[in-house]
Design a protein around this motif. Structure first.
Motif, PDB file in Angstrom:
ATOM      1  N   ASP A 171       9.751  10.506  -3.632  1.00 18.36           N
ATOM      2  CA  ASP A 171      10.620   9.631  -4.360  1.00 18.36           C
ATOM      3  C   ASP A 171       9.998   8.245  -4.351  1.00 18.36           C
ATOM      4  OD1 ASP A 171      12.414  11.591  -5.257  1.00 18.36           O
ATOM      5  OD2 ASP A 171      13.518  11.461  -3.434  1.00 18.36           O
ATOM      6  N   SER A 172       9.302   7.985  -3.100  1.00 16.25           N
ATOM      7  CA  SER A 172       9.010   6.587  -2.834  1.00 16.25           C
ATOM      8  C   SER A 172       7.727   6.690  -1.905  1.00 16.25           C
ATOM      9  CB  SER A 172      10.066   5.843  -2.309  1.00 16.25           C
ATOM     10  OG  SER A 172       9.670   4.572  -1.631  1.00 16.25           O
ATOM     11  N   PRO A 173       6.948   5.652  -2.329  1.00 15.50           N
ATOM     12  CA  PRO A 173       5.879   5.623  -1.177  1.00 15.50           C
ATOM     13  C   PRO A 173       6.308   5.593   0.302  1.00 15.50           C
ATOM     14  CG  PRO A 173       5.146   4.473  -3.001  1.00 15.50           C
ATOM     15  CD  PRO A 173       6.606   4.690  -3.136  1.00 15.50           C
ATOM     16  N   GLN A 174       7.500   4.984   0.509  1.00 11.00           N
ATOM     17  CA  GLN A 174       7.867   4.807   1.706  1.00 11.00           C
ATOM     18  C   GLN A 174       8.111   6.227   2.572  1.00 11.00           C
ATOM     19  OE1 GLN A 174      11.758   3.019   2.313  1.00 11.00           O
ATOM     20  NE2 GLN A 174      11.780   2.239   0.297  1.00 11.00           N
ATOM     21  N   ASP A 175       8.065   7.463   1.791  1.00  7.58           N
ATOM     22  CA  ASP A 175       8.256   8.749   2.238  1.00  7.58           C
ATOM     23  C   ASP A 175       6.742   9.080   2.981  1.00  7.58           C
ATOM     24  OD1 ASP A 175      10.766   8.930   1.473  1.00  7.58           O
ATOM     25  OD2 ASP A 175      10.403   9.992  -0.416  1.00  7.58           O
ATOM     26  N   LEU A 176       5.710   8.299   2.787  1.00  6.02           N
ATOM     27  CA  LEU A 176       4.528   8.493   3.394  1.00  6.02           C
ATOM     28  C   LEU A 176       4.506   8.137   4.924  1.00  6.02           C
ATOM     29  CD1 LEU A 176       2.016   7.384   0.346  1.00  6.02           C
ATOM     30  CD2 LEU A 176       2.294   9.829   1.201  1.00  6.02           C
ATOM     31  N   ILE A 177       5.356   7.190   5.089  1.00  6.02           N
ATOM     32  CA  ILE A 177       5.332   6.454   6.535  1.00  6.02           C
ATOM     33  C   ILE A 177       6.115   7.020   7.605  1.00  6.02           C
ATOM     34  CG2 ILE A 177       6.145   4.215   7.504  1.00  6.02           C
ATOM     35  CD1 ILE A 177       5.630   2.901   4.622  1.00  6.02           C
ATOM     36  N   ASN A 178       5.341   7.172   8.685  1.00  6.87           N
ATOM     37  CA  ASN A 178       6.065   7.523   9.915  1.00  6.87           C
ATOM     38  C   ASN A 178       6.555   6.293  10.640  1.00  6.87           C
ATOM     39  OD1 ASN A 178       6.726   8.490  12.520  1.00  6.87           O
ATOM     40  ND2 ASN A 178       4.532   8.679  13.048  1.00  6.87           N
ATOM     41  N   PHE A 179       7.986   6.320  10.337  1.00 12.40           N
ATOM     42  CA  PHE A 179       8.522   5.161  10.721  1.00 12.40           C
ATOM     43  C   PHE A 179       9.156   5.103  12.426  1.00 12.40           C
ATOM     44  CE2 PHE A 179       9.687   5.006   6.196  1.00 12.40           C
ATOM     45  CZ  PHE A 179       9.959   3.754   5.953  1.00 12.40           C
ATOM     46  N   ASP A 180       8.358   6.206  13.005  1.00 16.18           N
ATOM     47  CA  ASP A 180       8.619   6.177  14.513  1.00 16.18           C
ATOM     48  C   ASP A 180       7.189   5.652  15.132  1.00 16.18           C
ATOM     49  OD1 ASP A 180      11.109   7.205  14.585  1.00 16.18           O
ATOM     50  OD2 ASP A 180      10.423   9.370  14.430  1.00 16.18           O
ATOM     51  N   HIS A 181       6.283   5.232  14.196  1.00 16.41           N
ATOM     52  CA  HIS A 181       5.142   4.865  14.654  1.00 16.41           C
ATOM     53  C   HIS A 181       5.282   3.456  15.236  1.00 16.41           C
ATOM     54  CE1 HIS A 181       0.815   3.457  15.054  1.00 16.41           C
ATOM     55  NE2 HIS A 181       0.453   4.466  14.567  1.00 16.41           N
ATOM     56  N   ASP A 182       4.517   3.408  16.418  1.00 18.91           N
ATOM     57  CA  ASP A 182       4.602   1.794  17.217  1.00 18.91           C
ATOM     58  C   ASP A 182       4.548   0.636  16.314  1.00 18.91           C
ATOM     59  OD1 ASP A 182       5.345   3.031  19.547  1.00 18.91           O
ATOM     60  OD2 ASP A 182       3.316   3.026  20.448  1.00 18.91           O
ATOM     61  N   ILE A 183       3.576   0.798  15.448  1.00 18.64           N
ATOM     62  CA  ILE A 183       2.975  -0.565  14.353  1.00 18.64           C
ATOM     63  C   ILE A 183       4.604  -0.820  13.672  1.00 18.64           C
ATOM     64  CG2 ILE A 183       2.022  -1.077  12.196  1.00 18.64           C
ATOM     65  CD1 ILE A 183      -0.241   0.165  13.507  1.00 18.64           C
ATOM     66  N   ILE A 184       5.193   0.508  13.220  1.00 18.76           N
ATOM     67  CA  ILE A 184       6.520  -0.036  12.297  1.00 18.76           C
ATOM     68  C   ILE A 184       7.608  -0.437  13.065  1.00 18.76           C
ATOM     69  CG2 ILE A 184       8.230   1.361  10.943  1.00 18.76           C
ATOM     70  CD1 ILE A 184       5.625   0.811   9.453  1.00 18.76           C
ATOM     71  N   LYS A 185       7.750  -0.031  14.451  1.00 21.33           N
ATOM     72  CA  LYS A 185       8.874  -0.410  15.433  1.00 21.33           C
ATOM     73  C   LYS A 185       8.625  -1.804  15.966  1.00 21.33           C
ATOM     74  CE  LYS A 185       9.860   4.123  17.312  1.00 21.33           C
ATOM     75  NZ  LYS A 185       9.782   4.877  18.717  1.00 21.33           N
ATOM     76  N   GLU A 186       7.260  -2.204  15.851  1.00 21.24           N
ATOM     77  CA  GLU A 186       7.096  -3.746  16.201  1.00 21.24           C
ATOM     78  C   GLU A 186       7.433  -4.706  15.066  1.00 21.24           C
ATOM     79  OE1 GLU A 186       2.888  -3.991  17.319  1.00 21.24           O
ATOM     80  OE2 GLU A 186       3.304  -2.804  19.261  1.00 21.24           O
ATOM     81  N   LYS A 187       7.089  -4.079  13.985  1.00 24.48           N
ATOM     82  CA  LYS A 187       7.247  -5.140  12.755  1.00 24.48           C
ATOM     83  C   LYS A 187       8.767  -5.309  12.327  1.00 24.48           C
ATOM     84  CE  LYS A 187       3.020  -4.519  10.412  1.00 24.48           C
ATOM     85  NZ  LYS A 187       2.357  -5.870  10.186  1.00 24.48           N
TER      86      LYS A 187
END
Length: 142
Positions: A68-84
């Protein structure tokens, strides 16, 4: 940009080629490569720690996966995402998701296998078998 982060061109769609988009930090990367090598199809590994995909290519991969969205490619549990971001799954626009992936390819949720116009997330080694040609012994698991 260093030589290590070469830009990829347009995504090729070849029925005789299994292309794996993997980051070496992903736990399934080595196993996925081994399964692809068991295939009669040609195998190409795109190491996302060495090759930089463009925003357009990330969008194309999302389309091939019917996301549905490129967001679905992202691991939202990754440390980089958590930091941002403060939220577990932040609300971001599609173009922001593609920018995040372009600059932080290690946040890819799962490796991706592509053959022709078919693509699958690699969540386990059997996922690559979904790209097997019908009624052939294209991929054999030892």
């Amino acid at each position: 940009m260093s030589n290590k982060n070469k830009d990829m061109g347009v995504l090729s769609q070849n029925e005789n080629l299994i292309k794996l988009y993997v980051h070496p930090d992903n736990r399934m990367a080595k196993q996925s490569i081994a399964v692809a090598e068991a295939s009669k199809a040609i195998k190409k590994v795109v190491n996302l720690s060495e090759v930089k995909l463009t925003e357009t290519q990330w969008g194309d991969l999302a389309d091939l996966l019917n996301l549905d969205s490129p967001q679905d490619l992202i691991n939202f549990d990754h440390d980089i995402i958590k930091e941002k971001f403060d939220h577990k799954k932040p609300e971001i626009y599609d173009n922001e998701a593609m920018k995040l992936l372009t600059h932080n390819q290690e946040i890819l949720k799962h490796g991706i296998a592509v053959r022709g116009k078919k693509a699958v997330f690699i969540t386990n080694v059997n996922d690559i078998m979904k790209l097997q040609e019908p009624d052939t012994n294209d991929i054999t698991i030892p």
